[in-house]
Design a protein around this motif. Structure first.
Motif, PDB file in Angstrom:
ATOM      1  N   GLN A 198       3.644   8.807  -8.455  1.00 40.01           N
ATOM      2  CA  GLN A 198       4.144   7.894  -9.499  1.00 40.01           C
ATOM      3  C   GLN A 198       5.156   6.875  -8.956  1.00 40.01           C
ATOM      4  O   GLN A 198       6.118   6.507  -9.616  1.00 40.01           O
ATOM      5  N   ARG A 199       4.895   6.388  -7.754  1.00 41.21           N
ATOM      6  CA  ARG A 199       5.725   5.320  -7.190  1.00 41.21           C
ATOM      7  C   ARG A 199       5.193   3.943  -7.529  1.00 41.21           C
ATOM      8  O   ARG A 199       5.962   2.986  -7.669  1.00 41.21           O
ATOM      9  N   ILE A 200       3.885   3.785  -7.632  1.00 41.05           N
ATOM     10  CA  ILE A 200       3.313   2.474  -7.889  1.00 41.05           C
ATOM     11  C   ILE A 200       3.755   1.973  -9.265  1.00 41.05           C
ATOM     12  O   ILE A 200       3.738   2.718 -10.246  1.00 41.05           O
ATOM     13  N   ALA A 201       4.183   0.736  -9.321  1.00 39.04           N
ATOM     14  CA  ALA A 201       4.733   0.159 -10.557  1.00 39.04           C
ATOM     15  C   ALA A 201       3.624  -0.374 -11.455  1.00 39.04           C
ATOM     16  O   ALA A 201       3.623  -1.526 -11.882  1.00 39.04           O
ATOM     17  N   GLY A 203       7.646   1.415   0.270  1.00 41.39           N
ATOM     18  CA  GLY A 203       7.487   2.795   0.708  1.00 41.39           C
ATOM     19  C   GLY A 203       6.111   3.335   0.375  1.00 41.39           C
ATOM     20  O   GLY A 203       5.497   4.063   1.162  1.00 41.39           O
ATOM     21  N   TYR A 204       5.605   2.956  -0.777  1.00 43.39           N
ATOM     22  CA  TYR A 204       4.265   3.367  -1.196  1.00 43.39           C
ATOM     23  C   TYR A 204       3.191   2.713  -0.325  1.00 43.39           C
ATOM     24  O   TYR A 204       2.231   3.356   0.094  1.00 43.39           O
ATOM     25  N   ILE A 205       3.371   1.433  -0.021  1.00 48.06           N
ATOM     26  CA  ILE A 205       2.368   0.690   0.744  1.00 48.06           C
ATOM     27  C   ILE A 205       2.322   1.143   2.202  1.00 48.06           C
ATOM     28  O   ILE A 205       1.243   1.397   2.753  1.00 48.06           O
ATOM     29  N   MET A 206       3.489   1.255   2.843  1.00 51.03           N
ATOM     30  CA  MET A 206       3.479   1.482   4.292  1.00 51.03           C
ATOM     31  C   MET A 206       3.935   2.879   4.698  1.00 51.03           C
ATOM     32  O   MET A 206       3.942   3.205   5.890  1.00 51.03           O
ATOM     33  N   ASN A 220      -7.173  -4.819   1.866  1.00 44.13           N
ATOM     34  CA  ASN A 220      -7.478  -5.492   3.131  1.00 44.13           C
ATOM     35  C   ASN A 220      -6.401  -6.454   3.622  1.00 44.13           C
ATOM     36  O   ASN A 220      -6.295  -6.710   4.814  1.00 44.13           O
ATOM     37  N   MET A 221      -5.560  -6.991   2.739  1.00 42.98           N
ATOM     38  CA  MET A 221      -4.585  -7.996   3.182  1.00 42.98           C
ATOM     39  C   MET A 221      -3.520  -7.415   4.110  1.00 42.98           C
ATOM     40  O   MET A 221      -2.852  -8.167   4.820  1.00 42.98           O
ATOM     41  N   THR A 222      -3.318  -6.090   4.091  1.00 41.11           N
ATOM     42  CA  THR A 222      -2.338  -5.514   5.024  1.00 41.11           C
ATOM     43  C   THR A 222      -2.887  -5.468   6.452  1.00 41.11           C
ATOM     44  O   THR A 222      -2.121  -5.478   7.408  1.00 41.11           O
ATOM     45  N   HIS A 223      -4.230  -5.376   6.582  1.00 42.13           N
ATOM     46  CA  HIS A 223      -4.943  -5.363   7.873  1.00 42.13           C
ATOM     47  C   HIS A 223      -4.681  -4.117   8.721  1.00 42.13           C
ATOM     48  O   HIS A 223      -5.395  -3.861   9.685  1.00 42.13           O
ATOM     49  N   THR A 224      -3.655  -3.380   8.398  1.00 42.21           N
ATOM     50  CA  THR A 224      -3.369  -2.098   9.044  1.00 42.21           C
ATOM     51  C   THR A 224      -3.037  -1.108   7.941  1.00 42.21           C
ATOM     52  O   THR A 224      -2.395  -1.476   6.958  1.00 42.21           O
ATOM     53  N   TRP A 225      -3.504   0.150   8.091  1.00 47.12           N
ATOM     54  CA  TRP A 225      -3.297   1.118   7.025  1.00 47.12           C
ATOM     55  C   TRP A 225      -2.155   2.056   7.388  1.00 47.12           C
ATOM     56  O   TRP A 225      -1.876   2.311   8.566  1.00 47.12           O
ATOM     57  N   LYS A 226      -1.496   2.594   6.383  1.00 42.90           N
ATOM     58  CA  LYS A 226      -0.424   3.553   6.669  1.00 42.90           C
ATOM     59  C   LYS A 226      -1.030   4.817   7.265  1.00 42.90           C
ATOM     60  O   LYS A 226      -2.106   5.267   6.863  1.00 42.90           O
ATOM     61  N   GLU A 227      -0.326   5.370   8.237  1.00 40.32           N
ATOM     62  CA  GLU A 227      -0.830   6.536   8.964  1.00 40.32           C
ATOM     63  C   GLU A 227      -0.295   7.843   8.408  1.00 40.32           C
ATOM     64  O   GLU A 227      -0.911   8.896   8.584  1.00 40.32           O
ATOM     65  N   MET A 247      -3.108  -4.024  -4.771  1.00 40.43           N
ATOM     66  CA  MET A 247      -2.340  -2.997  -4.065  1.00 40.43           C
ATOM     67  C   MET A 247      -3.286  -2.013  -3.398  1.00 40.43           C
ATOM     68  O   MET A 247      -4.410  -1.801  -3.873  1.00 40.43           O
ATOM     69  N   PRO A 248      -2.850  -1.366  -2.325  1.00 40.56           N
ATOM     70  CA  PRO A 248      -3.579  -0.191  -1.842  1.00 40.56           C
ATOM     71  C   PRO A 248      -3.425   0.918  -2.888  1.00 40.56           C
ATOM     72  O   PRO A 248      -2.459   0.914  -3.662  1.00 40.56           O
ATOM     73  N   ILE A 249      -4.358   1.833  -2.906  1.00 34.86           N
ATOM     74  CA  ILE A 249      -4.337   2.880  -3.921  1.00 34.86           C
ATOM     75  C   ILE A 249      -4.400   4.256  -3.268  1.00 34.86           C
ATOM     76  O   ILE A 249      -5.242   4.508  -2.405  1.00 34.86           O
ATOM     77  N   ASP A 250      -3.500   5.132  -3.681  1.00 35.17           N
ATOM     78  CA  ASP A 250      -3.584   6.538  -3.337  1.00 35.17           C
ATOM     79  C   ASP A 250      -4.221   7.247  -4.529  1.00 35.17           C
ATOM     80  O   ASP A 250      -3.603   7.359  -5.602  1.00 35.17           O
ATOM     81  N   PHE A 251      -5.457   7.686  -4.330  1.00 38.68           N
ATOM     82  CA  PHE A 251      -6.191   8.361  -5.406  1.00 38.68           C
ATOM     83  C   PHE A 251      -6.274   9.847  -5.085  1.00 38.68           C
ATOM     84  O   PHE A 251      -6.660  10.231  -3.976  1.00 38.68           O
ATOM     85  N   SER A 252      -5.873  10.674  -6.040  1.00 46.70           N
ATOM     86  CA  SER A 252      -5.808  12.114  -5.783  1.00 46.70           C
ATOM     87  C   SER A 252      -6.635  12.912  -6.779  1.00 46.70           C
ATOM     88  O   SER A 252      -6.856  12.484  -7.917  1.00 46.70           O
TER      89      SER A 252
END
Length: 611
Positions: free
Chosen positions: A596-599, A447-450, A549-556, A528-533
């Motif tokens: 605080q979803r990322i483990a 859920g965090y990644i995509m 980069n390994m996902t090749h597509t980013w969450k919208e 992991m992708p990172i959500d920085f706030s």
């Protein structure tokens, strides 16, 4: 291309296609007659089993599970518990010593097979403790049905784990995994897992079960009671039919993995209808320890409505919560749970978990012994989600406690990979975290990644495509990748197949006249992708998505707020720089993943309070 090479290439391709083949699943129909001797805790049984081979393979042998043969001294289960000592399942041992070792001779579990026939012909069979191998008189050809008849007697074991007589709350008989059950056969072959205490697997089956038992008993079961007006507990106007002091109960169920029941003289039965289904039964001993059950009906009603809405429709007509067993264990259309509860939230937590198994163990019938994280983990995810709706808490996300639990567990340095077979974990606590917690966090991390919307759509499509089948992790991942457009194989490999961890941090912060430069660092082994706030002094939150980069597509999009997408962070690169157009005077807090979803295993360097 030379002709010989072309022919060889075509042969290889045809073999590959044949091995993959179209999806299939086996089918079974049981008709049983059971006569219980309640005073001696034994029963006699006979069954007719119609078994349909929908596979492309000709079957020359079949296998049955005889689970109760495990409940005796020096069984494989006893040996496993003894070898694990205090590291094993606490319910199977006391002070590190196996409870099975001291079962009295007259309370040892037993399933004694008298004979088995195929289409009327006697068959040779051999008992390998909890597995019975049967040599067929005639092979079962693809797309054909054969009929087995069988006669046996059984001793109901001392209640040690799930099944048995006289559990610690005084329930007389918990009849789970109690009959000779045909093993599942699929692309992986026969699922002939020795029973040493953990999970089960079976083909979908129909059941028609007649039980003859002392007239003073009430039975709770997963199925439809066909004669409620003739037995005790279900119909206030019942005219109990008894022959030689025994009542006959008839239960049916369609397309479930197993049939379970429990019997006690002190049971009461309460029922109610959930709008749009199912009809729910509470079967329990009505006393001071179970008084919380009186509060449960509105919560259970809301529970099924939430599950139906978010995870797919419960397809069966009934569901029963039955007091029995040794904690909580799911079966077809019912669960066995202990009756005592301190409060309604505690009772509902148990009911929510066991009920959710109807989705991720029954309707989406993954192979539990091979992939316990898909059953226990997905079930735990649904439990946490629904409990957050029934009993809201002030948390950054519903799964924050699960992430914290995982983070604290990692400090013990006893983690084992989730990919291990359930019964082959060496440490009981490590099994629990690998299967329940890491399986739950598998979905939380996705859920965090995509994005949460994509995860919700993935779970919906997973149900739509695979309900009433036997999906694998590959099937789920295929849907997740299709919904998100991302490559997610890397994440599943890291999270499920290894014990590597996530550990990102803020390495450095530099404040300038018009901006602030933040250097992030990856100190872990899982990229992991990172959500920085950043949060400004006036409480405004701005989030920057840093794709990997390994996902090749980013969450919208994501349910946890809007974000601005930055250039990707290559997984091989240890550091990454973010420049935000805010000064020190404007900023209050900087941080990795405000939701605080990322483990992340170490939060100490994930946030900076700007002073």
């Amino acid at each position: 291309m030379k002709k010989s090479v072309a022919i060889l290439f075509a042969f290889i391709i045809s073999q590959f296609q044949a091995q993959q083949g179209p999806y299939y699943q086996q089918a079974a129909k049981y008709k049983m007659n059971i006569d219980v001797n309640a005073e001696k805790f034994t029963y006699t049984g006979n069954q007719t089993l119609e078994y349909t081979n929908n596979s492309p393979d000709e079957l020359k042998v079949v296998y049955f599970h005889l689970y109760w043969n495990a409940f005796k001294p020096n069984s494989m289960m006893d040996q496993r518990v003894a070898n694990q000592g205090k590291n094993g399942d606490s319910r199977l041992q006391k002070d590190g010593i196996s409870r099975l070792a001291s079962i009295p001779k007259d309370q040892e579990g037993a399933q004694n097979i008298h004979w088995i026939k195929q289409n009327g012909k006697d068959l040779k069979f051999e008992i390998q403790e909890t597995i019975m191998k049967v040599y067929l008189a005639e092979p079962i050809k693809p797309n054909s049905t054969t009929t087995f008849t069988m006669d046996w007697d059984a001793v109901i074991p001392q209640q040690i784990r799930r099944s048995g007589r006289n559990n610690k709350e005084g329930v007389d008989m918990t009849m789970t995994q109690w009959y000779p059950k045909i093993a599942e056969y699929d692309y992986d072959g026969w699922a002939t897992f020795d029973y040493v205490g953990r999970e089960f697997h079976a083909p979908f089956a129909d059941f028609d079960v007649t039980i003859k038992i002392n007239k003073d008993y009430v039975i709770g079961a997963g199925g439809i009671l066909e004669n409620p007006a003739e037995v005790k507990g279900y119909d206030p106007n019942a005219k109990i039919k008894a022959a030689k002091n025994k009542t006959i109960w008839r239960w049916t169920a369609k397309n479930i993995l197993d049939f379970a029941w429990s019997a006690d003289k002190d049971y009461i039965v309460k029922s109610f209808d959930v709008p749009q289904g199912p009809k729910v039964f509470f079967v329990y001993q009505n006393n001071d320890k179970t008084k919380v059950w009186e509060q449960a009906q509105p919560y259970v009603t809301k529970y099924f409505q939430l599950m139906n809405s978010h995870f797919g429709k419960y397809v069966y007509p009934t569901y029963a919560f039955i007091q029995g067993g040794d904690g909580g264990m799911e079966y077809g259309m019912c669960t066995m749970i202990l009756g005592e509860a301190k409060d309604i939230q505690g009772l509902m937590g148990l009911m929510a978990h066991e009920g959710a198994h109807s989705w991720y163990q029954q309707m989406l019938a993954t192979n539990e012994p091979m992939r316990p994280w898909m059953d226990e983990g997905f079930t735990s995810y649904a439990e946490t989600f629904v409990m957050s709706q029934l009993f809201p808490e002030d948390l950054p996300n519903p799964f924050a406690k699960s992430v914290d639990g995982y983070r604290n567990f990692i400090k013990k340095a006893i983690e084992e990979p989730a990919v291990w077979f359930g019964d082959h974990h060496d440490n009981g606590t490590a099994y629990s975290y690998a299967s329940y917690v890491k399986g739950e966090l598998y979905l939380v991390q996705l859920g965090y990644i995509m994005g949460e919307q994509n995860l919700a759509e993935t779970l919906k499509q997973y149900y739509d495509q695979w309900a009433m089948k036997h999906p694998s992790d590959r099937d789920f991942l295929h849907i997740a990748q299709k919904v998100s457009g991302m490559d997610l194989k890397w994440f599943q490999n890291y999270w499920i197949n290894t014990t590597k961890t996530i550990d990102y941090g803020i390495k450095d912060v530099k404040y300038d006249a018009k901006s602030t430069t933040i250097t992030l660092v990856n100190k872990g082994q899982i990229p992991m992708p990172i959500d920085f706030s950043v949060m400004t002094k006036d409480k405004k939150i701005i989030t920057y998505q840093i794709p990997m980069n390994m996902t090749h597509t980013w969450k919208e999009k994501d349910a946890y707020g809007e974000f601005k997408t930055m250039p990707y962070w290559p997984w091989t690169q240890k550091e990454y720089t973010v420049i935000v157009p805010y000064t020190k005077a404007q900023l209050a807090v900087l941080g990795i993943d405000f939701s605080q979803r990322i483990a992340d295993v170490n939060l100490e360097d994930n946030f900076v309070e700007v002073k």
